[in-house]
Scaffold this motif. Structure first.
Motif, PDB file in Angstrom:
ATOM      1  N   VAL A  26       0.851  -1.189   0.000  1.00  0.00           N
ATOM      2  CA  VAL A  26       0.000   0.000   0.000  1.00  0.00           C
ATOM      3  C   VAL A  26       0.886   1.239   0.000  1.00  0.00           C
ATOM      4  CG1 VAL A  26      -1.879   1.215   1.159  1.00  0.00           C
ATOM      5  CG2 VAL A  26      -1.700  -1.270   1.355  1.00  0.00           C
ATOM      6  N   LYS A  27       0.507   2.194  -0.829  1.00  0.00           N
ATOM      7  CA  LYS A  27       1.226   3.463  -0.888  1.00  0.00           C
ATOM      8  C   LYS A  27       0.229   4.597  -1.017  1.00  0.00           C
ATOM      9  CE  LYS A  27       4.985   5.904  -3.263  1.00  0.00           C
ATOM     10  NZ  LYS A  27       5.969   5.859  -4.375  1.00  0.00           N
ATOM     11  N   LEU A  39       2.965   9.563   2.050  1.00  0.00           N
ATOM     12  CA  LEU A  39       2.303   9.679   3.346  1.00  0.00           C
ATOM     13  C   LEU A  39       2.197   8.349   4.071  1.00  0.00           C
ATOM     14  CD1 LEU A  39      -0.617  12.049   2.266  1.00  0.00           C
ATOM     15  CD2 LEU A  39       1.566  12.690   3.300  1.00  0.00           C
ATOM     16  N   HIS A  40       2.199   7.251   3.335  1.00  0.00           N
ATOM     17  CA  HIS A  40       2.099   5.921   3.941  1.00  0.00           C
ATOM     18  C   HIS A  40       2.635   4.902   2.950  1.00  0.00           C
ATOM     19  CE1 HIS A  40       0.505   2.580   6.303  1.00  0.00           C
ATOM     20  NE2 HIS A  40      -0.025   2.097   5.193  1.00  0.00           N
ATOM     21  N   ASN A  41       3.446   3.984   3.471  1.00  0.00           N
ATOM     22  CA  ASN A  41       4.010   2.934   2.627  1.00  0.00           C
ATOM     23  C   ASN A  41       4.109   1.659   3.462  1.00  0.00           C
ATOM     24  OD1 ASN A  41       5.138   1.509   0.587  1.00  0.00           O
ATOM     25  ND2 ASN A  41       7.024   2.686   0.442  1.00  0.00           N
ATOM     26  N   ASN A  42       3.420   0.619   3.031  1.00  0.00           N
ATOM     27  CA  ASN A  42       3.395  -0.636   3.772  1.00  0.00           C
ATOM     28  C   ASN A  42       3.490  -1.790   2.795  1.00  0.00           C
ATOM     29  OD1 ASN A  42       3.236  -2.443   5.858  1.00  0.00           O
ATOM     30  ND2 ASN A  42       1.043  -2.185   6.213  1.00  0.00           N
ATOM     31  N   GLU A  43       4.328  -2.779   3.111  1.00  0.00           N
ATOM     32  CA  GLU A  43       4.546  -3.937   2.256  1.00  0.00           C
ATOM     33  C   GLU A  43       4.298  -5.216   3.037  1.00  0.00           C
ATOM     34  OE1 GLU A  43       8.460  -3.608   0.713  1.00  0.00           O
ATOM     35  OE2 GLU A  43       8.005  -1.894  -0.612  1.00  0.00           O
ATOM     36  N   ALA A  48      -4.383   6.626  -2.992  1.00  0.00           N
ATOM     37  CA  ALA A  48      -3.999   5.402  -2.281  1.00  0.00           C
ATOM     38  C   ALA A  48      -4.004   4.251  -3.281  1.00  0.00           C
ATOM     39  CB  ALA A  48      -4.952   5.112  -1.123  1.00  0.00           C
ATOM     40  N   CYS A  49      -2.849   3.588  -3.434  1.00  0.00           N
ATOM     41  CA  CYS A  49      -2.691   2.516  -4.416  1.00  0.00           C
ATOM     42  C   CYS A  49      -2.391   1.201  -3.708  1.00  0.00           C
ATOM     43  CB  CYS A  49      -1.563   2.840  -5.400  1.00  0.00           C
ATOM     44  SG  CYS A  49      -1.931   4.248  -6.476  1.00  0.00           S
TER      45      CYS A  49
END
Length: 222
Positions: free
Chosen positions: A77-78, A87-91, A110-111
């Protein structure tokens, strides 16, 4: 007299019902969850146009398949701002949350995409609960902190909703003024371009007439 008072009370109740309906369906609807399909080899993005100083809170979770509930694929998620700030990056996540306060107005993106092993190879179901503004506020904490409940709490929610509507109206008014200025500037440029084009056409026509006149004079036709 009693009949008039009852009519006035009924009218006030009707107006309050209408206001609450508008608030609940225009402002509070921004807390609805989004059920989306993330392709196995692509990216799925959602965006929302927000003004500055707006609180955004979102929760996302990958919905496991019925056939393999213990083998839930992971996603990445980015979240980016209108200027491309991260603002946000989660793997490698199956569940997560992000929260931020907008610093500039524009589209916030948000992708989601699959970054783990997907046994089925098909699309993934992701549940996204995207809340903004008053919908992102923790009213339970507010009620405990200020020791309010019942009608007083609902009135506080209504007050916050009215303030949010007022801010949205001011934002729309500002955007409308900006669009009007852009439209007037574009119309002015188009008018000047038309005048210049007409001037060029007149100059070219005069030059052609002058050239033809000299040509006929040299040939002694006139």
């Amino acid at each position: 007299m009693m009949m008039m008072m009852m009519m006035m009370m009924g009218r006030k109740g009707f107006y309050l019902s209408v206001i609450w309906f508008l608030v609940s369906h225009v402002v509070l609807k921004k807390c609805d969850a989004i059920w989306m399909k993330v392709p196995a080899t692509g990216t799925k993005c959602v965006s929302e146009e927000l003004q500055s100083n707006v609180v955004v809170l979102a929760d996302y979770v990958v919905v496991p398949e019925n056939d393999h509930p213990h083998l839930t694929p992971t996603i990445a998620v980015k979240v980016t701002s209108p200027y491309g700030n991260n603002l946000h990056n989660n793997e490698n996540a199956t569940i997560g949350q992000f929260a931020f306060t907008t610093k500039e107005a524009g589209n916030y993106l948000a992708c989601f995409w699959v970054d783990g092993h997907n046994q089925g190879g098909g699309d993934l179901s992701v549940n996204l609960d995207w809340r903004t503004g008053i919908a992102a506020k923790d009213w339970e904490s507010v009620a405990r902190k200020e020791k309010i409940e019942g009608v007083e709490l609902e009135l506080r929610k209504l007050e916050g909703a009215v303030e949010a509507i007022h801010e949205n109206l001011l934002y729309l008014k500002t955007r409308e003024a900006e669009m009007r200025m852009v439209s007037e500037s574009t119309n002015s440029r188009v008018a000047w371009l038309s005048i210049m084009s007409l001037g060029v056409c007149i100059a070219v026509s005069a030059l052609q007439l002058w050239h033809l006149k000299r040509f006929f004079q040299k040939k002694k036709l006139i």
